[in-house]
Design an enzyme around this catalytic site. Structure first.
Site, PDB file in Angstrom:
ATOM      1  N   SER A 146       0.851  -1.187   0.000  1.00  0.00           N
ATOM      2  CA  SER A 146       0.000   0.000   0.000  1.00  0.00           C
ATOM      3  C   SER A 146       0.889   1.241   0.000  1.00  0.00           C
ATOM      4  O   SER A 146       2.074   1.172   0.360  1.00  0.00           O
ATOM      5  CB  SER A 146      -0.890   0.003   1.259  1.00  0.00           C
ATOM      6  OG  SER A 146      -1.540   1.245   1.439  1.00  0.00           O
ATOM      7  N   TYR A 159      -3.879  -0.146   9.896  1.00  0.00           N
ATOM      8  CA  TYR A 159      -3.704  -0.546   8.505  1.00  0.00           C
ATOM      9  C   TYR A 159      -2.296  -0.197   8.020  1.00  0.00           C
ATOM     10  O   TYR A 159      -1.630  -1.019   7.370  1.00  0.00           O
ATOM     11  CB  TYR A 159      -4.749   0.154   7.639  1.00  0.00           C
ATOM     12  CG  TYR A 159      -4.676  -0.184   6.172  1.00  0.00           C
ATOM     13  CD1 TYR A 159      -5.194  -1.381   5.700  1.00  0.00           C
ATOM     14  CD2 TYR A 159      -4.106   0.698   5.265  1.00  0.00           C
ATOM     15  CE1 TYR A 159      -5.142  -1.703   4.351  1.00  0.00           C
ATOM     16  CE2 TYR A 159      -4.042   0.395   3.919  1.00  0.00           C
ATOM     17  CZ  TYR A 159      -4.557  -0.805   3.460  1.00  0.00           C
ATOM     18  OH  TYR A 159      -4.492  -1.116   2.118  1.00  0.00           O
TER      19      TYR A 159
END
Length: 258
Positions: A146, A159
Site C-alpha cells: 500500500s 492498517y
C-alpha cells in the site's frame, strides 16, 4: 524481447482474497494471461462467481473457500489444489481489511484483528504454500502492499502498520527464499476506489486531498494493476525479487502539485 516471456500458460496461481476488488481483478488478469487460477475468500457465493469467470476464459479452477486467519483452512486449501491441479507456481496475497479510527481509541482487539488478517495472514499463506512454490522451480509470490507501506494517512494507523509489515516481510522472504527459486515481490496500489475504501473516498475531504496529491488527478482503475501482476508472475521478472512496484499515478514521486 519475446512477448512469450509474459505468458503464464501451464502455471497455477492462487489468489488469496481473490473474490472481490483488487484480488478478483488480478485473478482474472492472470487467467487471461494463461494461468489456471484458484481465486478464494470466505464467501462461497463470491468464490462461485469468480470461478465461473475463470472457466469462461478457458482456464481450470477450483471452488474452495478459505479463512486467512486460520492456518488449518489455508493448509486444507493447499492440499485440495495440489491433489486436483498438481502444482502451485504463483501466490498472490490480496486479503485485507481497513478501518478508520483515532489511534488513541483503537482497542488491542481491533489492532490485533486487523494485523492478523493483513500481515499474519500473508505470513500464513506464504508458509503454507512454500513447498509447492519451491518445487515449481519458478515460484512467484506477489503481496499487496500500500502507499501506507511508505507514508502515513490520517487515522488508519493499524492498517498502515500492517502494510509496512507486509513490505518488510516481502523483502525478508525474498532474501531467505531466493535460493529455493521463489521470487517474492509486492505491488503497492495508489488510490484505487474499491469496496474496501469507498466510504473513505467518496465525496470526502480525504478523497479530494488524495486526488490533489496524485499528479494524474484521478483514482486508479483496478484493471491498471493487472500488468504489474502478470509481469511479476512471469519469466520477464525472473531476476527481480524483494521489490515493490508502486502503481500510484505519481503520488509518491510528487511534492507540490498546485
Amino acid at each position: 524481447m519475446s512477448l512469450q516471456l509474459f505468458e503464464l500458460k501451464g502455471r497455477v496461481a492462487v489468489v488469496m482474497g481473490g473474490t472481490s476488488g483488487i484480488g478478483r481483478t488480478i485473478a482474472l488478469g492472470l487467467a487471461e494471461a494463461g494461468a489456471d487460477v484458484v481465486a478464494t475468500g470466505r464467501r462461497e457465493a463470491f468464490v462461485e462467481q469468480v470461478a465461473d469467470e475463470i472457466e469462461a476464459a478457458g482456464r481450470k479452477t477450483l471452488r474452495a473457500t478459505v479463512n486467512a486467519s486460520n492456518r488449518e483452512s489455508i493448509d486444507a486449501l493447499r492440499e485440495v489444489i495440489m491433489n486436483q491441479l498438481g502444482r502451485v507456481d504463483i501466490l498472490v496475497n490480496s486479503a485485507g481489511q481497513i478501518f478508520r479510527k483515532p489511534t488513541i481509541e483503537i482497542t488491542e482487539t481491533e489492532w490485533n484483528n486487523l494485523l492478523d488478517v493483513n500481515l499474519t495472514g500473508t505470513l500464513r499463506s506464504c508458509q503454507s504454500f512454500y513447498q509447492p512454490l519451491a518445487a515449481s522451480g519458478q515460484g512467484r509470490i506477489i503481496n499487496i502492499a500500500s502507499l501506507n507501506s511508505f507514508v502515513s494517512f490520517f487515522e488508519v494507523s493499524a492498517y498502515a502498520a500492517s502494510k509496512a509489515g507486509v513490505l518488510s516481510l516481502t523483502r525478508s522472504l525474498a532474501v531467505e527464499w531466493a535460493q529455493k527459486g521463489i521470487n517474492v515481490n509486492a505491488i503497492a496500489p495508489g488510490v484505487f476506489r474499491t469496496e474496501l475504501n469507498s466510504q473513505l473516498l467518496d465525496g470526502t475531504d480525504r478523497g479530494r486531498e488524495l486526488l490533489t496529491r496524485t499528479p494524474m488527478k484521478r483514482f486508479g482503475k483496478i484493471s491498471e494493476l493487472v500488468g504489474s501482476a502478470v509481469f511479476l508472475a512471469s519469466d520477464a521478472a525472473s531476476f527481480i525479487t524483494g521489490q515493490c512496484i508502486t502503481v500510484d499515478g505519481g503520488f509518491l514521486a510528487s511534492g507540490v502539485n498546485v
